[in-house]
Scaffold this active site. Structure first.
Site, PDB file in Angstrom:
ATOM      1  N   TYR A 169     -38.887 -74.624 -59.705  1.00 46.93           N
ATOM      2  CA  TYR A 169     -40.152 -73.920 -59.913  1.00 46.93           C
ATOM      3  C   TYR A 169     -40.887 -74.543 -61.112  1.00 46.93           C
ATOM      4  O   TYR A 169     -40.454 -75.563 -61.654  1.00 46.93           O
ATOM      5  CB  TYR A 169     -39.900 -72.413 -60.057  1.00 46.93           C
ATOM      6  CG  TYR A 169     -39.398 -71.832 -58.738  1.00 46.93           C
ATOM      7  CD1 TYR A 169     -40.271 -71.622 -57.674  1.00 46.93           C
ATOM      8  CD2 TYR A 169     -38.043 -71.564 -58.524  1.00 46.93           C
ATOM      9  CE1 TYR A 169     -39.824 -71.138 -56.444  1.00 46.93           C
ATOM     10  CE2 TYR A 169     -37.584 -71.083 -57.300  1.00 46.93           C
ATOM     11  CZ  TYR A 169     -38.477 -70.872 -56.272  1.00 46.93           C
ATOM     12  OH  TYR A 169     -38.043 -70.417 -55.052  1.00 46.93           O
ATOM     13  N   ARG A 314     -24.872 -64.205 -54.877  1.00 49.75           N
ATOM     14  CA  ARG A 314     -24.522 -63.853 -53.499  1.00 49.75           C
ATOM     15  C   ARG A 314     -23.328 -62.905 -53.384  1.00 49.75           C
ATOM     16  O   ARG A 314     -23.341 -62.021 -52.517  1.00 49.75           O
ATOM     17  CB  ARG A 314     -24.327 -65.133 -52.681  1.00 49.75           C
ATOM     18  CG  ARG A 314     -25.645 -65.871 -52.459  1.00 49.75           C
ATOM     19  CD  ARG A 314     -25.443 -67.285 -51.954  1.00 49.75           C
ATOM     20  NE  ARG A 314     -24.838 -68.127 -52.982  1.00 49.75           N
ATOM     21  CZ  ARG A 314     -24.557 -69.416 -52.816  1.00 49.75           C
ATOM     22  NH1 ARG A 314     -24.817 -69.999 -51.647  1.00 49.75           N
ATOM     23  NH2 ARG A 314     -24.030 -70.111 -53.798  1.00 49.75           N
ATOM     24  N   CYS A 336     -17.922 -63.082 -50.336  1.00 54.95           N
ATOM     25  CA  CYS A 336     -19.046 -63.965 -49.986  1.00 54.95           C
ATOM     26  C   CYS A 336     -18.532 -65.310 -49.471  1.00 54.95           C
ATOM     27  O   CYS A 336     -17.656 -65.928 -50.081  1.00 54.95           O
ATOM     28  CB  CYS A 336     -19.915 -64.201 -51.228  1.00 54.95           C
ATOM     29  SG  CYS A 336     -21.136 -65.495 -51.015  1.00 54.95           S
TER      30      CYS A 336
HETATM   31  C1  LIG Z   1     -31.207 -64.444 -51.455  1.00 56.11           C
HETATM   32  C2  LIG Z   1     -31.257 -65.222 -52.735  1.00 56.11           C
HETATM   33  C3  LIG Z   1     -32.317 -65.030 -53.594  1.00 56.11           C
HETATM   34  C4  LIG Z   1     -32.357 -65.705 -54.836  1.00 56.11           C
HETATM   35  N1  LIG Z   1     -33.393 -65.451 -55.686  1.00 56.11           N
HETATM   36  C5  LIG Z   1     -33.403 -66.009 -56.928  1.00 56.11           C
HETATM   37  C6  LIG Z   1     -34.408 -65.659 -57.867  1.00 56.11           C
HETATM   38  O1  LIG Z   1     -35.285 -64.837 -57.620  1.00 56.11           O
HETATM   39  N2  LIG Z   1     -34.352 -66.259 -59.087  1.00 56.11           N
HETATM   40  C7  LIG Z   1     -33.355 -67.145 -59.442  1.00 56.11           C
HETATM   41  O2  LIG Z   1     -33.351 -67.621 -60.579  1.00 56.11           O
HETATM   42  N3  LIG Z   1     -32.396 -67.492 -58.562  1.00 56.11           N
HETATM   43  C8  LIG Z   1     -32.381 -66.929 -57.328  1.00 56.11           C
HETATM   44  N4  LIG Z   1     -31.370 -67.223 -56.453  1.00 56.11           N
HETATM   45  C9  LIG Z   1     -30.255 -68.079 -56.915  1.00 56.11           C
HETATM   46  C10 LIG Z   1     -29.129 -67.236 -57.512  1.00 56.11           C
HETATM   47  O3  LIG Z   1     -29.543 -66.472 -58.629  1.00 56.11           O
HETATM   48  C11 LIG Z   1     -27.949 -68.101 -57.976  1.00 56.11           C
HETATM   49  O4  LIG Z   1     -28.404 -68.983 -58.980  1.00 56.11           O
HETATM   50  C12 LIG Z   1     -27.312 -68.892 -56.822  1.00 56.11           C
HETATM   51  O5  LIG Z   1     -27.231 -68.085 -55.655  1.00 56.11           O
HETATM   52  C13 LIG Z   1     -25.910 -69.394 -57.184  1.00 56.11           C
HETATM   53  O6  LIG Z   1     -25.052 -68.340 -57.560  1.00 56.11           O
HETATM   54  P1  LIG Z   1     -23.975 -67.690 -56.531  1.00 56.11           P
HETATM   55  O7  LIG Z   1     -23.102 -68.815 -56.034  1.00 56.11           O
HETATM   56  O8  LIG Z   1     -23.225 -66.694 -57.358  1.00 56.11           O
HETATM   57  O9  LIG Z   1     -24.738 -67.071 -55.409  1.00 56.11           O
HETATM   58  C14 LIG Z   1     -31.308 -66.590 -55.207  1.00 56.11           C
HETATM   59  C15 LIG Z   1     -30.249 -66.788 -54.308  1.00 56.11           C
HETATM   60  C16 LIG Z   1     -30.218 -66.125 -53.099  1.00 56.11           C
HETATM   61  C17 LIG Z   1     -29.045 -66.340 -52.186  1.00 56.11           C
END
Ligand SMILES: Cc1cc2nc3c(=O)[nH]c(=O)nc-3n(C[C@H](O)[C@H](O)[C@H](O)COP(=O)(O)O)c2cc1C
Length: 367
Positions: A169, A314, A336
């Protein structure tokens, strides 16, 4: 139980434990960014589920900065009242809450047509979405928009604001040599590419004072030809010098923060190396996100001093009560499976749910 589950103060916030819900776009807001009953339920579930800090999905700081359908808005004072409902839901459940604030730049992939023309540091040849380079006046306006958004976050009662400077972004676009080809004060040298971050922090500190916790999610890992780690760390140091309260380490340009390695690859954490480097570089607390599914791994990361806080996205879509479950002593890995169908459903249908979990529920109901 380990120190992960003990109360602590991190980045200016008193927390019940060292787990945070990383910012997660939940597609539940109205077209103009207002919180809905569905939004409130998501935060009630998360708070009840034991996580220490919940960060909202990215909220747009201006209409132009919208990145996705159903995003929260923090662009106008009229957004404050709805945001207070999220704060109350989190606090009633014993959690703290931060507002992630963002500008999309030209990363408008999660918006549906007709998309506006994106504003970015530079016009990038071959980039598939319509966009143009920002004028200096537009950069200054955007910084003012971030500052006003941070002021609104404080007024809404959030415990912190988090700047989204990751995942391709606008913040990532300014910092990365892949996307910032400007030849004025806002591009070129590493120092110029991080000017946007430094000036945004300065403006925010003027708007909210020295005490209010201001965090950032920063992309420290980029792909081929992208930001070298040393430069990313210099940017982090510059932000820390401007009063950043804590950083969450993630991906920048040319790579993804939402990788899909299977859970068997549990130890292949996405950003542990970068998080450990951030811990060495700055004195402010560091959170790490990406691929953490195992409480033993979370403990090992903090015990090794590679991060102060463990961030999950997630896993908490699938199991909002995961932290409480681990704390109760059921240490089974998060369910997950990283198929990113949650993301696909949010985009296609505006639905915020784990699709695997929904399928299992349907099968249970049918038998
Ligand atoms: C459905 C979805 C929406 C997300 N929205 C954002 C967001 O609004 N802002 C952000 O910084 N990261 C967003 N992410 C990324 C997550 O915050 C995170 O960095 C990424 O999923 C890796 O972490 P995890 O393996 O625990 O899911 C999003 C991820 C998913 C799957």
């Amino acid at each position: 139980m380990t120190c992960l589950f003990e109360p602590c103060v991190i980045g200016g916030i008193e927390l019940r434990n060292r787990f945070m819900r990383s910012a997660t776009w939940d597609a539940s807001a109205t077209d103009d960014g207002q919180v809905t009953d569905a939004s409130v339920r998501i935060f009630e579930d998360l708070a009840r589920g034991g996580v220490g800090l919940i960060v909202t999905g990215y909220a747009f700081v201006s209409e132009q900065g919208k990145a996705a359908a159903g995003q929260y808005g923090i662009a106008e004072d009229r957004h404050i009242e709805g945001l207070r409902r999220l704060v109350k839901a989190a606090h009633d459940g014993g959690a703290r809450i931060g507002a992630e604030i963002a500008h999309a730049g030209n990363n408008l992939f999660l918006l549906k047509d007709p998309r506006p023309v994106g504003l970015a540091p530079s016009q990038i040849e071959g980039f598939p979405l319509a966009h143009r380079a920002m004028t200096v006046a537009e950069i200054e306006e955007t910084i003012a928009d971030f500052a006003a958004a941070a002021r609104r976050a404080r007024e809404a009662g959030f415990d912190a604001v988090q700047l989204h400077f990751a995942h391709g972004y606008l913040g990532s676009q300014f910092l990365s040599p892949l996307t910032n080809h400007r030849s004025d004060d806002w591009g070129g040298s590493p120092e110029n590419r991080r000017r946007f971050h430094v000036e945004t922090l300065r403006a925010i500190r003027k708007a909210v004072g020295e005490e209010f916790p201001v965090w950032a999610k920063l992309g420290l890992q980029e792909g081929e030809g992208g930001l070298p780690l040393a430069e990313a760390l210099d940017a982090l140091k510059a932000m820390a010098a401007e009063g950043l309260s804590a950083v969450e380490v993630s991906a920048g340009q040319g790579t993804t923060g939402v990788r899909t390695e299977r859970p068997e690859d549990d130890e292949a954490l996405f950003f542990r190396v970068e998080s450990a480097a951030a811990k060495q570089a700055v004195d402010i607390p560091v959170a790490v996100v990406g691929g953490i599914r195992n409480v033993a791994t979370a403990e090992a990361i903090v015990a090794a001093g590679d991060a102060d806080m463990i961030s999950l996205a997630r896993p908490l879509i699938r199991e909002p009560n995961l932290i409480a479950r681990w704390q109760r002593g059921d240490r089974a890995r998060a369910k997950c499976i990283r198929d990113n169908k949650c993301l696909a459903a949010a985009f296609a249908e505006g639905v915020f749910a784990c699709q695997e979990e929904a399928l299992l529920r349907q099968q249970e109901a049918a038998t």
